[in-house]
Write an enzyme that holds these catalytic residues in place. Structure first.
Site, mmCIF file in Angstrom:
data_model
loop_
_atom_site.group_PDB
_atom_site.id
_atom_site.type_symbol
_atom_site.label_atom_id
_atom_site.label_comp_id
_atom_site.label_asym_id
_atom_site.label_seq_id
_atom_site.Cartn_x
_atom_site.Cartn_y
_atom_site.Cartn_z
ATOM 1 N N CYS A 29 0.954 -1.274 0.294
ATOM 2 C CA CYS A 29 0.488 -0.235 -0.217
ATOM 3 C C CYS A 29 0.518 1.150 0.326
ATOM 4 O O CYS A 29 0.629 1.950 -0.741
ATOM 5 C CB CYS A 29 -1.003 -0.206 1.439
ATOM 6 S SG CYS A 29 -0.401 -0.105 2.359
ATOM 7 N N GLY A 48 7.811 27.323 16.730
ATOM 8 C CA GLY A 48 7.145 28.556 18.086
ATOM 9 C C GLY A 48 7.755 29.219 18.876
ATOM 10 O O GLY A 48 8.309 27.769 19.555
ATOM 11 N N ASP A 54 12.521 12.753 15.153
ATOM 12 C CA ASP A 54 13.560 13.974 15.800
ATOM 13 C C ASP A 54 14.194 13.568 17.216
ATOM 14 O O ASP A 54 13.669 14.160 17.828
ATOM 15 C CB ASP A 54 12.508 15.273 15.577
ATOM 16 C CG ASP A 54 13.317 16.406 15.408
ATOM 17 O OD1 ASP A 54 14.986 16.270 15.709
ATOM 18 O OD2 ASP A 54 13.297 17.149 15.781
ATOM 19 N N LYS A 74 2.352 25.453 23.879
ATOM 20 C CA LYS A 74 3.667 25.894 21.877
ATOM 21 C C LYS A 74 2.685 26.228 21.359
ATOM 22 O O LYS A 74 1.595 25.760 21.099
ATOM 23 C CB LYS A 74 3.687 24.049 21.805
ATOM 24 C CG LYS A 74 4.461 23.399 22.920
ATOM 25 C CD LYS A 74 4.759 22.173 22.191
ATOM 26 C CE LYS A 74 6.012 21.253 23.524
ATOM 27 N NZ LYS A 74 6.390 19.833 22.589
ATOM 28 N N GLU A 77 2.475 19.244 29.710
ATOM 29 C CA GLU A 77 2.439 18.669 30.915
ATOM 30 C C GLU A 77 3.539 19.712 31.045
ATOM 31 O O GLU A 77 4.501 20.105 30.638
ATOM 32 C CB GLU A 77 2.913 17.778 32.400
ATOM 33 C CG GLU A 77 4.165 17.095 31.220
ATOM 34 C CD GLU A 77 3.733 15.706 31.899
ATOM 35 O OE1 GLU A 77 4.226 15.260 32.937
ATOM 36 O OE2 GLU A 77 3.994 14.630 31.629
#
Length: 605
Positions: free
Chosen positions: A132, A369, A476, A385, A429
């Site tokens: 797929c 950001g 990451d 965030k 948190e």
């Protein structure tokens, strides 16, 4: 075996555990019970069942779905379905679409598993590739979101081959009544929530959401965090069993209590095992901690001391509380129940009203950001965030956020999102000691011990092992993307943010990824997988160098060239040969030869 719910002759496809494994298709006699689905060899002439060939426990099933037929498949292999569990997909071929629908419906009815998949592969795994999506890692996360649609109606036109007597009614995955005891107080955060009082009993009405269960007390109903309660029948266990505690945390807690014979039980570093940690002051100034693994006899009995065997762990603990068969009697229960765990969200509601957020101070400026410390409803600490516009594919993230409700003690808990406005907010948190990279460079108040460094690495490996099982690829992993709480526990963050775009991760070839943490297959071909996350356990090298930059004298272009030619990071001064061998095992040229995070979690101890 329990009474069978359904029986049928199906064609089963071999597992093809290696690329070179030949495929084969054999008829097997499948039997479904409340506990498992098993398949047998059989004598087609006599119509008799023969030897057991395999079985899957119902509680381990993560997904049951159809599979699209292979190109040019013969008629007998047109109606495939898959049962996905820990070892991968079990492919089964039904004779008709109705029979397939009937079995899928029944499997979904009897299955109750909190660890359900969110995505799956709609096509087969063949010759080392998913048909797929063309991914080449069998454990790669699925490419199609699993729709939570109603179960199909039971087909009536054609009945299964063997008629069965009606079985007893089974509870569905949506509701399963049981009695629980609250381990912590819980104050409702939203109108849908139900208050919990420590040590009181509640009836669970619904468990369709793994993190928030619908419960009832004597007067009303509402949602409660599932990690705040324990089944009532567990009895005494809830007082001396400390969930989510490692060796160094146990020692710290026992020494803070400072009682001779203080003890607790925790999860062992070996999966599925338990350890009793005990503080003894006999003959030693200040006392010392001893750790005893709970062993099992071939007959299934438990013991700490070889001469004393017990049928249950509570019986074992009770005996050693009254008899000194070890260095000390288990005299005082030491518990970590005073500090409640994080909940998966700020109440049952996932979408957070931004008007409930108060911004207090800026914590940093990341690739996506600004990150700020704040309060939710004026009292709960949170990190917010604020996603700068254009830094991510917002539509993709909003879709992904629906399945990001993961909960593990070594993952930063995502509380909710604000997606009705721009910029988007991600609310998590708040961890007091901040970024692991900064903590390694500046936050450690004294020179860390090797035990401390190893515990940091173990925390990360356990968090990543959970993501691995959930079929998430982080993409990451690095010290900058881990945070440290007030107790020194390390938690992985920014998982699921694969839509972030930033120049910091751009190689000379124009692909976006963190070059210094990437394996050759990512550097050269942009092939991400759970094995590329394993390579990024370069983080372990960061920990043992106290935050040095990997390949600090090389630029991105030089790293791509030299790592592809075999360059590897040097052994840090604080790492012995055994630790360095763990690091180098993660940096094999061949992805298949790298360990899994589950294996690393057992090794790093």
């Amino acid at each position: 075996m329990s009474d069978s719910l359904m029986e049928e002759i199906f064609i089963k496809r071999s597992q093809q555990k290696k690329k070179t494994s030949p495929l084969n298709y054999k008829e097997r006699w499948f039997i479904l019970t409340q506990e498992k689905i098993a398949y047998y060899d059989f004598d087609s002439e006599k119509g008799k069942r023969k030897g057991l060939k395999g079985a899957v426990d119902i509680e381990k099933i993560k997904c049951v779905e159809t599979v699209q037929p292979e190109p040019n498949a013969p008629q007998e292999r047109m109606y495939a379905f898959q049962i996905i569990y820990d070892e991968g997909p079990l492919y089964i071929f039904a004779k008709t679409d109705d029979i397939r629908a009937l079995w899928i419906k029944k499997l979904k009815e009897v299955r109750f598993n909190k660890d359900l998949m969110q995505k799956y592969h709609p096509c087969f795994w063949v010759d080392g590739v998913w048909l797929c999506c063309q991914q080449e890692v069998k454990q790669a996360m699925g490419c199609k979101v699993l729709e939570r649609k109603p179960l199909p109606p039971t087909p009536t036109e054609e009945k299964p081959g063997r008629p069965l007597p009606p079985g007893p009614p089974e509870p569905s995955a949506q509701s399963a009544s049981m009695t629980v005891v609250a381990e912590y107080d819980y104050v409702p955060m939203t109108p849908q929530d139900l208050e919990l009082r420590k040590d009181e009993e509640y009836t669970i009405l619904e468990r369709s959401d793994a993190n928030w269960w619908k419960a009832r007390d004597k007067y009303k109903e509402g949602y409660i965090p599932s990690n705040y309660v324990v089944e009532a029948e567990k009895g005494l266990e809830r007082f001396w069993y400390c969930k989510n505690m490692n060796r160094s945390q146990a020692e710290q807690l026992l020494k803070s209590e400072n009682k001779d014979g203080g003890f607790l039980m925790r999860d062992s570093s070996k999966a599925g095992k338990y350890t009793v940690s005990l503080l003894t002051k006999s003959g030693e100034t200040g006392g010392s901690c001893r750790h005893y693994n709970i062993c099992t006899t071939p007959q299934g009995q438990f013991y700490l001391a070889e001469k004393h065997h017990f049928n249950t762990i509570p019986e074992l603990i009770n005996y050693h509380q009254h008899n000194a068969a070890m260095v000390s009697r288990l005299k005082h229960i030491v518990s970590n129940r005073a500090q409640p765990p994080s909940t998966a969200g700020l109440g049952y509601v996932w979408e957070i009203d931004p008007r409930d957020l108060t911004f207090i101070k800026e914590l940093g400026n990341g690739q996506f950001g600004v990150v700020k410390y704040g309060k939710w409803q004026g009292q709960h600490d949170v990190a917010i965030k604020m996603i700068k516009e254009g830094s991510m594919s917002e539509d993709d993230f909003i879709e992904e956020a629906k399945i990001m409700k993961l909960r593990h003690e070594n993952l930063v808990q995502l509380y909710g999102v604000c997606t009705k406005q721009r910029p988007i907010y991600i609310v998590t948190e708040f961890l007091a000691n901040g970024c692991l990279l900064t903590y390694l460079k500046e936050g450690l108040k004294q020179h860390p011990t090797t035990v401390q460094l190893l515990e940091m690495c173990k925390d990360v490996s356990e968090g990543m092992a959970y993501l691995e099982v959930q079929q998430y690829i982080h993409r990451d992993l690095a010290a900058r993307n881990c945070l440290v709480d007030s107790n020194g526990t390390v938690k992985v963050t920014d998982f699921g943010l694969s839509y972030v775009l930033d120049d910091e991760y751009t190689s000379s070839a124009g692909s976006k990824f963190p070059v210094r943490w990437s394996p050759p297959e990512v550097l050269l071909y942009c092939k991400f997988s759970s094995k590329s996350d394993i390579w990024a356990y370069v983080l372990m090298w960061e920990v043992y160098t106290l935050g040095k930059l990997p390949y600090e004298r090389l630029n991105n272009t030089e790293i791509v060239d030299q790592v592809s030619r075999g360059l590897r990071l040097f052994r840090p001064q604080l790492a012995n040969e055994k630790i360095y061998s763990i690091m180098t095992s993660c940096w094999s040229d061949k992805a298949d030869e790298r360990p899994t995070f589950q294996e690393l979690a057992l090794t790093v101890q």
